[in-house]
Structure formats: C-alpha cells, structure tokens
Design a protein around this motif. Structure first.
Motif, PDB file in Angstrom:
ATOM      1  N   LYS A  74       1.263  -0.642  -0.207  1.00  0.00           N
ATOM      2  CA  LYS A  74       0.416  -0.050   0.071  1.00  0.00           C
ATOM      3  C   LYS A  74       0.723   1.460  -0.224  1.00  0.00           C
ATOM      4  N   LEU A  75       1.944   1.140   0.565  1.00  0.00           N
ATOM      5  CA  LEU A  75       3.364   2.355   0.369  1.00  0.00           C
ATOM      6  C   LEU A  75       3.277   2.905  -1.371  1.00  0.00           C
ATOM      7  N   GLY A  76       2.269   2.752  -1.443  1.00  0.00           N
ATOM      8  CA  GLY A  76       2.744   3.731  -3.047  1.00  0.00           C
ATOM      9  C   GLY A  76       3.081   4.715  -2.990  1.00  0.00           C
ATOM     10  N   GLN A  77       4.243   5.828  -1.962  1.00  0.00           N
ATOM     11  CA  GLN A  77       5.395   6.548  -3.210  1.00  0.00           C
ATOM     12  C   GLN A  77       6.681   5.986  -3.198  1.00  0.00           C
ATOM     13  N   PHE A  78       6.436   3.951  -2.941  1.00  0.00           N
ATOM     14  CA  PHE A  78       7.571   3.430  -3.187  1.00  0.00           C
ATOM     15  C   PHE A  78       7.652   2.279  -4.502  1.00  0.00           C
ATOM     16  N   PRO A  79       7.170   3.053  -4.971  1.00  0.00           N
ATOM     17  CA  PRO A  79       6.894   1.666  -6.350  1.00  0.00           C
ATOM     18  C   PRO A  79       7.771   0.887  -6.049  1.00  0.00           C
ATOM     19  N   GLU A  80       9.646   1.472  -6.645  1.00  0.00           N
ATOM     20  CA  GLU A  80      10.705   0.277  -6.956  1.00  0.00           C
ATOM     21  C   GLU A  80      11.003  -0.543  -5.371  1.00  0.00           C
ATOM     22  N   LEU A  81      10.140  -0.232  -4.036  1.00  0.00           N
ATOM     23  CA  LEU A  81      10.568  -1.602  -2.899  1.00  0.00           C
ATOM     24  C   LEU A  81      10.749  -3.037  -3.651  1.00  0.00           C
ATOM     25  N   SER A  82       9.321  -3.636  -4.484  1.00  0.00           N
ATOM     26  CA  SER A  82       9.297  -4.743  -4.129  1.00  0.00           C
ATOM     27  C   SER A  82      10.659  -5.061  -5.075  1.00  0.00           C
ATOM     28  N   PHE A  83      10.812  -4.783  -6.353  1.00  0.00           N
ATOM     29  CA  PHE A  83      11.956  -4.982  -7.660  1.00  0.00           C
ATOM     30  C   PHE A  83      13.125  -4.749  -6.498  1.00  0.00           C
ATOM     31  N   LEU A  84      13.858  -4.071  -5.675  1.00  0.00           N
ATOM     32  CA  LEU A  84      15.022  -3.920  -5.101  1.00  0.00           C
ATOM     33  C   LEU A  84      15.222  -4.543  -3.799  1.00  0.00           C
ATOM     34  N   PHE A  85      13.534  -5.292  -3.248  1.00  0.00           N
ATOM     35  CA  PHE A  85      13.608  -6.434  -2.174  1.00  0.00           C
ATOM     36  C   PHE A  85      13.670  -7.248  -2.907  1.00  0.00           C
ATOM     37  N   GLY A  86      13.553  -7.936  -4.718  1.00  0.00           N
ATOM     38  CA  GLY A  86      13.641  -9.174  -5.155  1.00  0.00           C
ATOM     39  C   GLY A  86      15.222  -9.246  -5.620  1.00  0.00           C
ATOM     40  N   GLN A  87      15.804  -8.476  -6.082  1.00  0.00           N
ATOM     41  CA  GLN A  87      17.421  -8.010  -5.965  1.00  0.00           C
ATOM     42  C   GLN A  87      17.687  -8.930  -5.079  1.00  0.00           C
TER      43      GLN A  87
END
Length: 339
Positions: A74-87
């Motif tokens: 729900k933290l829409g201000q961090f759209p890159e977070l899921s990609f960084l987490f996976g990386q």
C-alpha cells in the motif's frame, strides 16, 4: 499442521509458523527503514514485533507475512521497493540453502531448482515451470489462498507486489549467474502502472493486461553453463538440502495436475490425504477455497496455457482436455470462472 499430522503430511497450512523472520522480513524492514518508513506502521496487524525479530530466532506464519506484504504494497510512494527486495533476496539472505542455486551447472538446472525449492525462497508464492519447444515458462500461484481472502482492491496490489519481487528475484539471479542480461519476457494480467520504467529496467520485455501471468526465457539460453559453479558443492547441496513442503492448496493442485484425465473425487482426495472429507472441506474453507473452486482453477490455468502459450484453438483444447465437444468445453470455461 497439528500433532502427528505435522510430521507426516507433505504440506503446510496458512497458520503454520515456518518462515524464518531473519531472512525475508529482516531484509524488507531494512529497505523500509532506509526510506524512513515507520516500522510500527508496516508491522500493524501482523503479530510481529521488531524487538522479537532482533532478540530471537523468530518464525512467522504465511498469514503474518502476507499481512506485512499487504501493508508494504500500500506504500505507493515506493514503487521500486518490490523490485529492490527481489534483486537483493537471493542468495544474500539464504546462507544455508543458497548453494543449490549458486552452484547449479546450467540455466536449465537452475530454473528447475528455483521451482523445486521455491517455497524456501518465496514462502507466499509457489512457482511452477513448463518447458516446451520455445523455452521455459514460469508461473506463480498462491499456495495458501491468501489472495482470495482480500478485497478486490487489496488483491490487485498484494499479488502485483508479490509477483514483482518474485520475478525480479528469478531474473536477477539467473542473469547474475550467466554474467549477462538474458532476453526475458513477461506477461501480466494488470494494467500498465505509472512506474513502468521499473519493469523494463528489472525485467525486460513486458506485456500488460494479458489473460495470464508468466515469465519466459527462450530455449537457446537453457543450455548456458555457468563457469563459476562447483560440481562438488552442488552435489553436496543437493544431498543436504531437503525439498520443502508446499502449501496445502499447491499440494492439492499438484494432485489434480498429475491426474487431469481422471481427477480424484473429494472422497478419494481426502483418503489420499489421510483425513475425512469433512476435515478436508474445513481446511479448504480455512484457505478460502473449495474442492470445486480449486479444480476449476487448475483446469482454467491449463486451458489458458494451451490457448495463450501454445496458441491452440477451442477444438484442439477440448480434445486435449477430453471434452465431448467444443460446446461442453466452453460451458466449462464459464463454470470455472464462477466456481
């Protein structure tokens, strides 16, 4: 799982506390902390406390972890977070099970291992692979029915976030082992969001608003060998790394897929799982599914694969899935969508 069942059954249930918090959750909270996110906000309603994470070898359930992911999504201000987490996830946070991946000899072997051990690396996502003449397709499914428990709005953001981090993890791991950026392609069933540049940066070619979700790598790259792998360490890792138990729903889906021609009835399935039909119904309900809905889902996924990936027409699919005629197949499609 409770009592003797916990030692016998090859599946896990949504409230079983089996996910090591110091792996997934520690990394995720570090990423959030570096962005100034309040830890109490993202941990609310999870039953997870930051002090416990530091003080003890905490294990959490899929339900608890999913609530954390739902809060983060729900933290829409961090759209890159899921990609960084996976990386950053593999192999850095799995010191005891990473050798099964970092010493796999080829891309083909690595992709098989990612799926075989996916419950260890992605506790809320079961990965399945399909190899055909074009290469390998990776599909992701919910092993605990958590997605079905959410509202329509929450479901979209939750499953999108999960898929973003899982596919990023797979792509970044294989690219790192191959020491090059491979030509991955992805299809997803959601509309293109405003942060589409992250998809192209971390994934490659992406097709949005598709009937299904799949990750694809062309066949010619499956035989790529990894120069830095150790055959001895790999053999040791295969010997000492147990194949993890899957979620209850994934276990049942596997039974259905192995018996598509003659699917076991509810009574037969419950007998195979050493429980009464009433107990099986109750456990499926606790995972927000029924026997009929789960079977419909498996059939629909198979039909979509034949239609979208293999490019078969309705006549071919009806014959493959052993329907009497095309009309029966089309009626079944409508039934699967509403079950």
């Amino acid at each position: 799982m409770k009592g003797d069942h916990a030692a016998m059954a090859p599946w896990l249930e949504c409230h079983d506390k089996t996910i090591p918090a110091r792996q997934h959750i520690a990394l995720l909270l570090d990423l959030l902390s570096s962005r100034g996110v309040n830890m109490h906000y993202v941990l609310r309603h999870t039953g997870i406390f930051y002090d416990d994470l530091i003080a003890q070898d905490l294990q959490v359930s899929p339900v608890q972890f999913s609530r954390l992911i739902s809060n983060v999504a729900k933290l829409g201000q961090f759209p890159e977070l899921s990609f960084l987490f996976g990386q950053q996830l593999i192999p850095s946070v799995f010191p005891t099970t990473s050798h099964i991946l970092i010493h796999a000899p080829t891309v083909n072997t690595l992709m098989n291992n990612i799926a075989l051990y996916s419950e260890s690396y992605f506790p809320l996502s079961k990965l399945t692979t399909q190899f055909d003449d074009s290469g390998v397709y990776v599909f992701v499914e919910d092993p605990y029915g958590i997605e079905a428990s959410l509202s329509s709005r929450e479901r979209i953001t939750y499953f999108r976030w999960l898929t973003e981090y899982v596919f990023t993890s797979v792509i970044s791991l294989v690219n790192w082992r191959a020491d090059t950026k491979l030509p991955w392609s992805v299809m997803v069933d959601w509309l293109c969001p405003q942060w589409q540049e992250h998809y192209h940066m971390y994934w490659g070619k992406v097709n949005f608003n598709q009937p299904m979700i799949a990750l694809h790598l062309p066949k010619q790259y499956l035989d790529v060998t990894f120069k830095d792998s150790s055959s001895t360490l790999y053999k040791v890792a295969r010997k000492i790394t147990p194949i993890p138990s899957c979620g209850l729903l994934s276990h049942i889906r596997n039974v259905f897929r192995q018996n598509l021609v003659q699917v076991p009835s509810l009574n037969e399935l419950s007998e195979m799982m050493l429980m009464s039909p009433a107990t099986l119904k109750r456990r499926l309900k606790a995972h927000h599914h029924t026997y009929r809905s789960l079977l419909g889902e498996v059939n629909q996924q198979h039909a979509l694969y034949l239609q979208q990936i293999k490019q078969w027409d309705d006549h071919q699919i009806a014959q493959e899935m052993q329907f009497f005629d095309v009309s029966n197949y089309r009626r079944a499609i409508r039934r699967w969508k509403t079950s």
